[in-house]
Design an enzyme around this catalytic site. Structure first.
Site, PDB file in Angstrom:
ATOM      1  N   LYS A 322       0.867  -1.181   0.000  1.00  0.00           N
ATOM      2  CA  LYS A 322       0.000   0.000   0.000  1.00  0.00           C
ATOM      3  C   LYS A 322       0.905   1.232   0.000  1.00  0.00           C
ATOM      4  CE  LYS A 322      -3.551  -0.296   2.895  1.00  0.00           C
ATOM      5  NZ  LYS A 322      -4.108  -0.612   4.244  1.00  0.00           N
ATOM      6  N   THR A 380      -9.925   4.110  -1.402  1.00  0.00           N
ATOM      7  CA  THR A 380     -10.329   5.057  -0.359  1.00  0.00           C
ATOM      8  C   THR A 380     -11.140   6.257  -0.842  1.00  0.00           C
ATOM      9  OG1 THR A 380      -8.433   4.351   0.952  1.00  0.00           O
ATOM     10  CG2 THR A 380      -9.515   6.356   1.678  1.00  0.00           C
TER      11      THR A 380
HETATM   12  C1  LIG Z   1      -6.557   1.952   2.135  1.00  0.00           C
HETATM   13  C2  LIG Z   1      -6.045   2.660   3.119  1.00  0.00           C
HETATM   14  O1  LIG Z   1      -5.677   2.085   4.277  1.00  0.00           O
HETATM   15  P1  LIG Z   1      -6.615   1.601   5.484  1.00  0.00           P
HETATM   16  O2  LIG Z   1      -8.040   1.636   5.026  1.00  0.00           O
HETATM   17  O3  LIG Z   1      -6.158   0.237   5.796  1.00  0.00           O
HETATM   18  O4  LIG Z   1      -6.345   2.530   6.567  1.00  0.00           O
HETATM   19  C3  LIG Z   1      -5.790   4.119   2.982  1.00  0.00           C
HETATM   20  O5  LIG Z   1      -5.151   4.682   3.871  1.00  0.00           O
HETATM   21  O6  LIG Z   1      -6.205   4.711   1.978  1.00  0.00           O
END
Ligand SMILES: C=C(OP(=O)(O)O)C(=O)O
Ligand SMILES: Nc1ncnc2c1ncn2[C@@H]1O[C@H](COP(=O)(O)OP(=O)(O)O)[C@@H](O)[C@H]1O
Length: 576
Positions: A322, A380
């Site tokens: 990520k 996101t």
């Molecule tokens: C996908 C993400 O991570 P997480 O939802 O695990 O915080 C993000 O930060 O965009």
């Protein structure tokens, strides 16, 4: 049957497939304008009506070609179209379009759904899969192994009952993320008020809450800006003691349990894979998940470490870092090179870096992944407003369209499906918008330096030419793959037609669910090549995915020879 065969290695390097003539040709093949699309849709409606009258074969009328498809413009149209298809099916007992009527077949861009309290039941997982989910994501920041185990078992149960529509499983590690602690109930923070974060465990009062990271006090400095949930609230650091950080609220709001905390411009000085993550990774190995999404990767070393571990336990799980940490940006190239793809994790990325950098980085990460032949997911806030509202904002719709146009393999839903009020509607919106956007794109736009990254010139040349041929003739592509390599390679050339990837490995079938344009199909390979081809075409025809008289491009290439001499690769065009 037309055939292109090569039996010797090609010495010269590949021609760059993104030349103008290629694009011009593609343009001619797939003309598009809004008006022509509308006309096509009208004709389509007419042909549907005619079909009812004549009882003629209907598979051709509701074909898979994006430009001649009834493209629903709003999510409300989707049920209407499903009703229409159901009506036709009942009227004519025809199942030839049953597969094409599935959202997961027609759409090329894949959908990742985070499973949470709104969707962790059998009914919802079945509904999500039928609505268009391709990958189920388990966020290890929430829930425990027992709750994730239930979801994994349900997805596997769905897959065993729906061999033609398998869902991949992605385990997303918690990583070294900094979060506020649990609260008995949400706290309202007002601008200007004082608020304290403490590294003492279990504190949750109106003016102080725990932080899950002991070095928090050392990492932050007076004057730093703390962002809650990527900026939904912000606080400026005023002073520190050895166990607390006193802040003043800049932008207030409601603070709930276990919220993200980021320091603007800084990454936490924690290892990317924590002890909890290793425990979760082992849980993923035991459950044979398909992908790890690895949080807060800062450099390639952590990917190598994870890959070595997976190799040592014989686990065939792909690794998607990520991209969300400020520290990862200078190392983007080496991180992606070491991995099987990347996720643009815009939530934390936009908290650690200035928010205006996010769209530019998204474009850059997608471009980089595509040129290296790696999968890329945009994540996101894609339909954030649908957590509480039944329709998306227009900006959210544009956001999905942009990710599709930029060439992402997949777009992701987080809170929308995990704890939202309208998880199925969110998937339908994503499906509809992706499908509509894809219909406006020219197929086969290949990153100019794909060849340099892959260094497997023969397979690339065949992937490129198969794409050209299938785009020119308007055919689907049929490929046989044991490891998934050739299907993934073809996907990166983004042909206009569907890539039907036949594999004799269930794990490969599941993994391919993530890749743009790939329709993975499990089939036991016969020892005889011709028999295997016939079985594959037969299966496609029975499922209504190709019809009699249609041409298909059949590709035999890739790293591992199947039914071919070591150096023989070929493309055939066959009439069904
Ligand atoms: C996908 C993400 O991570 P997480 O939802 O695990 O915080 C993000 O930060 O965009
Ligand atoms: N397995 C789960 N159990 C409980 N709640 C969950 C789970 N997965 C996600 N959620 C909820 O959905 C929200 C959005 O999901 P996601 O974006 O993946 O989480 P986050 O941004 O918190 O890492 C989470 O903040 C959490 O409230």
């Amino acid at each position: 049957m037309a055939q292109v065969v090569s039996t010797r290695p090609i010495q010269s390097s590949l021609l760059c497939p993104s030349s103008r003539s290629f694009q011009n040709q593609a343009q001619k093949i797939k003309p598009y304008c809004f008006a022509s699309n509308l006309i096509t849709r009208r004709r389509q409606r007419k042909s549907l009506r005619l079909t009812r009258i004549n009882s003629a074969p209907i598979a051709a009328k509701i074909s898979a070609r994006a430009e001649t498809e009834v493209v629903p413009v709003s999510p409300e149209d989707v049920p209407k179209m499903e009703e229409k298809i159901q009506f036709l099916r009942e009227q004519f007992g025809d199942n030839s379009m049953s597969m094409w009527s599935k959202p997961t077949v027609r759409r090329k861009t894949k959908i990742v759904c985070t499973i949470g309290p709104s969707t962790n039941t059998k009914e919802m997982i079945w509904n999500l899969a039928e609505a268009g989910m391709n990958v189920a994501r388990l966020n290890m920041s929430h829930g425990d192994h027992a709750s994730h185990q239930i979801v994994i078992d349900l997805v596997k149960e769905y897959n065993s009952q729906n061999e033609d529509n398998v869902i991949a499983i992605m385990l997303d590690t918690k990583g070294p993320e900094v979060r506020s602690g649990d609260l008995p109930q949400p706290i309202m923070l007002a601008s200007g008020q004082e608020f304290t974060f403490t590294i003492k465990r279990g504190v949750g009062t109106a003016d102080t809450v725990s932080v899950n990271y002991d070095d928090f006090v050392n990492d932050v400095e007076v004057g730093d800006m703390l962002l809650v949930d990527g900026g939904m609230m912000s606080l400026v650091v005023k002073s520190k003691t050895e166990d607390s950080v006193k802040c003043e609220v800049v932008d207030g709001g409601e603070l709930k349990s276990r919220r993200h905390l980021n320091v603007r411009g800084k990454s936490a000085t924690l290892p990317s894979i924590t002890d909890k993550d290793w425990d979760d990774i082992k849980f993923g190995v035991d459950n044979k998940v398909d992908f790890y999404a690895v949080s807060f990767v800062k450099d390639a070393a952590v990917i190598h470490e994870l890959k070595n571990y997976l190799q040592s336990c014989g686990a065939d799980i792909h690794v998607i870092p990520k991209i969300e940490s400020a520290d990862s940006i200078p190392n983007l190239h080496s991180i992606i090179m070491a991995s099987d793809g990347a996720m643009v994790a815009r939530g934390d990325l936009g908290a650690e870096l200035p928010i205006e950098e996010v769209p530019l980085l998204q474009e850059e990460i997608i471009r980089m992944c595509r040129s290296m032949g790696k999968a890329v997911i945009v994540a996101t806030n894609m339909l954030e407003s649908m957590i509480v509202h039944p329709t998306p904002t227009r900006a959210e719709v544009s956001d999905i369209a942009i990710a599709v146009r930029e060439g992402a393999d997949a777009v992701m839903l987080s809170g929308e499906t995990a704890h939202g009020k309208f998880p199925l509607k969110a998937v339908k919106v994503m499906h509809t918008v992706a499908l509509r956007t894809e219909a406006s794109l020219v197929g086969g736009e290949t990153p100019s330096n794909l060849g340099q990254a892959l260094k497997n010139h023969m397979s690339e040349m065949f992937a490129f030419h198969a794409t050209m041929m299938s785009n020119t003739l308007g055919t689907s592509i049929v490929v046989f793959t044991r490891t998934g390599f050739m299907a993934i390679l073809l996907s990166h050339y983004r042909p206009s037609g569907t890539i039907f990837a036949f594999t004799n490995e269930k794990t490969v079938q599941q993994r391919l669910a993530l890749y743009q344009g790939v329709r993975p199909i499990y089939m036991q390979f016969s020892d005889d090549a011709e028999e295997a081809f016939e079985n594959a075409v037969d299966l496609l025809q029975k499922q209504g995915m190709v019809k009699e008289g249609e041409h298909i491009a059949l590709v035999q290439s890739g790293r591992q020879p199947i039914w071919r001499f070591q150096s023989t690769h070929n493309i055939q065009v066959r009439k069904v």
